[in-house]
Design an enzyme around this catalytic site. Structure first.
Site, PDB file in Angstrom:
ATOM      1  CE1 TYR A 142     -36.789 -12.769  -5.088  1.00 26.76           C
ATOM      2  CE2 TYR A 142     -34.697 -11.667  -5.473  1.00 26.76           C
ATOM      3  CZ  TYR A 142     -35.402 -12.756  -5.037  1.00 26.76           C
ATOM      4  OH  TYR A 142     -34.718 -13.837  -4.544  1.00 26.76           O
ATOM      5  CE  LYS A 166     -36.420 -14.512  -8.232  1.00 29.04           C
ATOM      6  NZ  LYS A 166     -35.015 -14.119  -8.304  1.00 29.04           N
TER       7      LYS A 166
HETATM    8  N1  LIG Z   1     -33.851 -19.219  -7.544  1.00 27.95           N
HETATM    9  C1  LIG Z   1     -32.917 -18.503  -6.768  1.00 27.95           C
HETATM   10  C2  LIG Z   1     -33.572 -17.358  -6.115  1.00 27.95           C
HETATM   11  C3  LIG Z   1     -33.843 -16.345  -7.115  1.00 27.95           C
HETATM   12  O1  LIG Z   1     -33.010 -15.644  -7.665  1.00 27.95           O
HETATM   13  C4  LIG Z   1     -32.305 -19.365  -5.731  1.00 27.95           C
HETATM   14  O2  LIG Z   1     -32.582 -20.559  -5.753  1.00 27.95           O
HETATM   15  O3  LIG Z   1     -31.543 -18.867  -4.930  1.00 27.95           O
END
Ligand SMILES: N[C@@H](CC=O)C(=O)O
Length: 312
Positions: A142, A166
């Site tokens: 991430y 990610k």
């Molecule tokens: N999509 C999530 C971020 C990732 O985990 C969010 O909108 O906070």
């Protein structure tokens, strides 16, 4: 049994919802509520789940709680669902957690952004290599909260265990450059939810993490279909109806200047309004103030109307 690397890649090409961790007012995890949320989202068509990860309040969970949350999620979901389990911290601690998740049949490891005041790109790459060495399960790093080079992103894609990234930097140009410079067999996922889904897709992302789709999954699924079909006009319309609630999530809340402070509480409120289980939050997050609760309700009603007119 967990999914193969190829199946995980395929699941990353979709909408990844965060399984938020519902807490009681006494800070206990409500496992039944978590399991119910997972099953409802699966029944709505979601196949990719982030457990004990970012908006699951990863940092507020003890190690044994992370494993328990992942166990509940894996058990609650049918075997074709992909559960990515949140991992982070010291190399030794992260390896231990990975081993625990492997015993629970998690499908992939979502490696949380480094939580370190000082770091080096080469040291970070070494960290992922070390983690990859203790498991056959694929890793999905991430990228958030630091500003790495394009070269770093490219090298990250060449680590054997990495099947997806990610990406959560507000920089679509760097994303496109990283995708262009990296390996072809890595799936890039927009980590900034629906607001960035269109621009990141144009740069080569093939999936996105959920924002309002965490509690109204039909939006994410429709948006994914529109992007896959190259229907940019519809994709933008769907993205736009997400913005008011997403902008609300970015706010500071009261007596605070840190942006996004109400983000998780706002999603938990959205879950409650959608008939799912939100529950309480743990410090350092605070619950919504009374006025914010009312505003969330109005924004949810607007979202509901927009869904009705755009999706039906
Ligand atoms: N999509 C999530 C971020 C990732 O985990 C969010 O909108 O906070």
């Amino acid at each position: 049994m967990s999914l193969s690397d190829q199946q995980v890649r395929s699941r990353l090409r979709g909408v990844a919802v965060g399984l938020l961790t519902p807490f009681t007012d006494e800070n206990e995890i409500q496992h039944d509520d978590l399991a119910e949320n997972a099953r409802e989202l699966y029944d709505a068509g979601i196949r990719t789940f982030l457990a004990a990860a970012n908006i699951s309040e990863y940092h507020s969970l003890a190690e044994n709680e992370r494993a328990a949350v992942v166990e509940t999620s894996v058990k609650a979901l049918p075997s074709d669902a992909c559960v990515l389990a949140g991992v982070g911290g010291s190399t030794a601690g992260a390896k231990e957690l990975i081993r625990a998740y492997d015993r629970l049949d998690a499908d992939a490891m979502m490696i949380m952004p480094p939580d370190h005041t000082y770091m080096h790109e080469q040291g970070l790459l070494e960290y992922y290599r070390e983690l990859g060495a203790v498991t056959e399960t694929p890793l999905v790093p991430y990228v958030r909260g630091f500003d790495p080079s394009v070269e770093y992103l490219a090298r990250l894609t060449h680590i054997d265990s990495v099947v997806g990234i990610k990406y959560a930097l507000k920089d679509p140009v760097k994303l496109g450059a990283g995708i262009g410079a990296g390996a072809d067999d890595v799936v890039w996922v927009d980590g900034l939810a629906e607001p960035f889904a269109v621009s990141f897709w144009a740069e080569g992302a093939e999936g996105f993490s959920a924002g309002v789709s965490n509690f109204r999954p039909e939006i994410g699924l429709e948006l994914y279909d529109a992007l896959s079909a190259g229907d940019w006009e519809r994709a933008c319309q769907l993205r736009n109806i997400c913005l008011p609630y997403q902008n609300f999530r970015d706010e500071t809340g009261q007596e605070n200047e840190i942006e996004g402070a109400i983000s998780v509480s706002a999603v938990k409120k959205g879950l409650e309004l959608a008939g799912l289980n939100g529950g309480s939050v743990r410090e350092p997050i605070r619950p919504l103030a009374e006025e914010e609760e009312r505003r969330a309700e109005r924004l949810y009603d607007q979202l509901d109307d927009d869904i009705e007119s755009l999706i039906g």
